[in-house]
Write a protein that holds these residues in place. Structure first.
Motif, PDB file in Angstrom:
ATOM      1  N   GLN A 228       0.866  -1.299  -0.020  1.00 45.15           N
ATOM      2  CA  GLN A 228       0.100  -0.094  -0.197  1.00 45.15           C
ATOM      3  C   GLN A 228       0.723   1.201   0.011  1.00 45.15           C
ATOM      4  O   GLN A 228       1.762   1.404   0.888  1.00 45.15           O
ATOM      5  CB  GLN A 228      -1.009  -0.007   1.145  1.00 45.15           C
ATOM      6  N   ASN A 259      -3.647   4.075  -1.548  1.00 43.36           N
ATOM      7  CA  ASN A 259      -4.489   4.372  -0.336  1.00 43.36           C
ATOM      8  C   ASN A 259      -4.106   5.711   0.002  1.00 43.36           C
ATOM      9  O   ASN A 259      -3.120   5.919   0.658  1.00 43.36           O
ATOM     10  CB  ASN A 259      -4.260   3.437   0.638  1.00 43.36           C
ATOM     11  N   PHE A 266      -8.576  -1.413   2.874  1.00 45.75           N
ATOM     12  CA  PHE A 266      -8.710  -1.338   1.703  1.00 45.75           C
ATOM     13  C   PHE A 266      -9.756  -1.853   0.944  1.00 45.75           C
ATOM     14  O   PHE A 266      -9.759  -2.348  -0.333  1.00 45.75           O
ATOM     15  CB  PHE A 266      -7.471  -1.738   0.972  1.00 45.75           C
TER      16      PHE A 266
END
Length: 466
Positions: A228, A259, A266
């Motif tokens: 991420q 993100n 998520f």
């Protein structure tokens, strides 16, 4: 004016194991909870929480160490917040977990109990998890030893959150929870990012690039890595993703997520495939289960098999039954027992999980399962039951919070001959069983240890209609 120092209790004797992995002793008229201790320890305690009925603190000096105590094997013990029972032998851990289940059922459920079956221990007590999640932060937590060493440490860290300090991350060198290549991937990514000055996320200011690293492995030797990041920086992204691809050819699914939210969840974000497939495959008793980045699967694969075998044995299916599998998740239990039943109906509130369940049924050519998405208390009603048939058996495997009261009421109204209740929280399971006691008696109890070195325990209960 300075802050008032925390009071110290001297020479407190730890009497027994308590909830959440802590132990307890008694001081005057109050219970004192202390982490990382064992019954028989005599300690000085620095109190950091005071309530009417209890105190909570940390051990600052040992006058006597318990005979139950063993040497923890991990250098991060007592700091990262995980594996809190490393100082106890595995035999003692199993004993305490069995007591935890028995105590919950007797004290909370207050129902008549049969003799409890011996807890099923885990074959592997280290390196048993198939999923680990690590956080990047530019705000590293320094241990007392590191501070006293006088060395200068990089402020960036990749590891776990310090308990009760969301903004601080302890740097992890070796974690004993997930087998190779997990540690090698994490350490390699950490070194590479620091060598190339790729920024780590600041959890308070919400700035930086690298946020989170998830590593999933399977019994089929497949590996998924999910990175991420917080910014659309193509140069940095390609740099670190190509590093993982080239350094670890065993990664079969290399994914990333951009993100920009305030947290690391998520489920509502797009997952991008950088290399390989968008899933890995898990196997159990000849069945294949497709595991995507958002899929739930029990984190101890070997013990999940033992857990599901217990549920199937308790169900004692003859092949003619209609089974309702509540909180079915990705349909693992439903598909696992399908060959022994006439029909299995799975219900789950996460739509993506239901899609996974349907895919897993197709993958294994299972034609007698049906899956429905929706909030359990809304979907699982009289109309739904009329459409799908009378329940001969109900299997329920709810989250830690247990079942919604409306679901319990529906179960009581259905009057299925048997209910198999699988739980990861004996306390909420016992609470629900107390409500089901109106029409159901407890016939069998089987604890299963899914999480060695922790206080967590799964429990399977067979309930039969009175």
């Amino acid at each position: 004016m300075g802050r008032k120092p925390h009071p110290i209790i001297q020479e407190l004797t730890i009497e027994k194991i308590a909830s959440e992995g802590k132990s307890l002793g008694y001081y005057k008229d109050k219970v004192v909870f202390v982490a990382n201790t064992a019954p028989g320890d005599v300690i000085d305690v620095r109190v950091h929480k005071k309530k009417k009925s209890f105190l909570e603190g940390s051990a600052i000096k040992f006058h006597k160490k318990s005979d139950l105590r063993i040497e923890p094997f991990c250098s991060h013990y007592g700091v990262c917040g995980g594996c809190k029972w490393q100082h106890l032998s595995y035999e003692d851990q199993l004993g305490f977990k069995s007591e935890q289940v028995k105590d919950a059922l007797e004290r909370i459920a207050k129902v008549e109990l049969p003799e409890m079956l011996p807890i099923l221990g885990s074959k592997n007590t280290t390196f048993y998890r198939n999923k680990m999640e690590y956080t990047f932060s530019n705000n590293r937590w320094l241990t007392t030893e590191e501070i006293e060493s006088g060395e200068k440490f990089d402020s960036d860290a990749l590891g776990f959150h310090i308990p009760k300090r969301f903004d601080k991350i302890v740097q992890i060198e070796k974690c004993y929870l997930q087998a190779d290549p997990s540690n090698a991937i994490r350490n390699s990514v950490d070194r590479f990012a620091k060598e190339h000055n790729i920024s780590y996320f600041n959890l308070i200011k919400q700035v930086g690039f690298l946020r989170n690293l998830i590593i999933r492995t399977s019994s089929t030797s497949q590996t998924m890595v999910i990175l991420q990041v917080a910014e659309e920086n193509t140069e940095w992204l390609n740099l670190i993703m190509n590093h993982m691809k080239e350094s670890f050819p065993e990664i079969t699914s290399l994914l990333y997520i951009i993100n920009q939210k305030g947290n690391e969840t998520f489920h509502d974000l797009d997952v991008h495939v950088f290399h390989g497939k968008d899933h890995i495959i898990e196997e159990m008793e000849g069945l294949q289960f497709k595991i995507g980045p958002k899929s739930f699967y029990q984190t101890n694969s070997e013990q999940a098999y033992e857990l599901y075998k217990v549920a199937r044995n308790f169900a004692d299916l003859k092949g003619t039954e209609t089974v309702y599998d509540l909180y079915t998740g990705t349909g693992t239990i439903a598909n696992f027992i399908a060959k022994s039943a006439k029909k299995v109906i799975g219900v789950e509130y996460v739509p993506e999980a239901i899609e996974d369940a349907k895919v897993n049924a197709q993958l294994n050519n299972i034609e007698n399962t049906e899956f429905f998405a929706g909030d359990m208390k809304d979907v699982f009603n009289d109309e739904f039951l009329a459409q799908n048939g009378k329940a001969d058996l109900i299997i329920t495997d709810p989250p830690r919070a247990g079942m919604h009261p409306d679901v319990i009421e529906t179960i009581l109204g259905i009057k299925a001959p048997k209910v198999v209740y699988v739980s990861c929280n004996p306390a909420t399971q016992a609470r629900d069983i107390a409500l089901l006691d109106e029409k159901y008696k407890v016939s069998k109890v089987q604890p299963v240890d899914m999480f060695p070195q922790t206080h967590h325990v799964e429990n399977v209960v067979l309930l039969e209609l009175r």
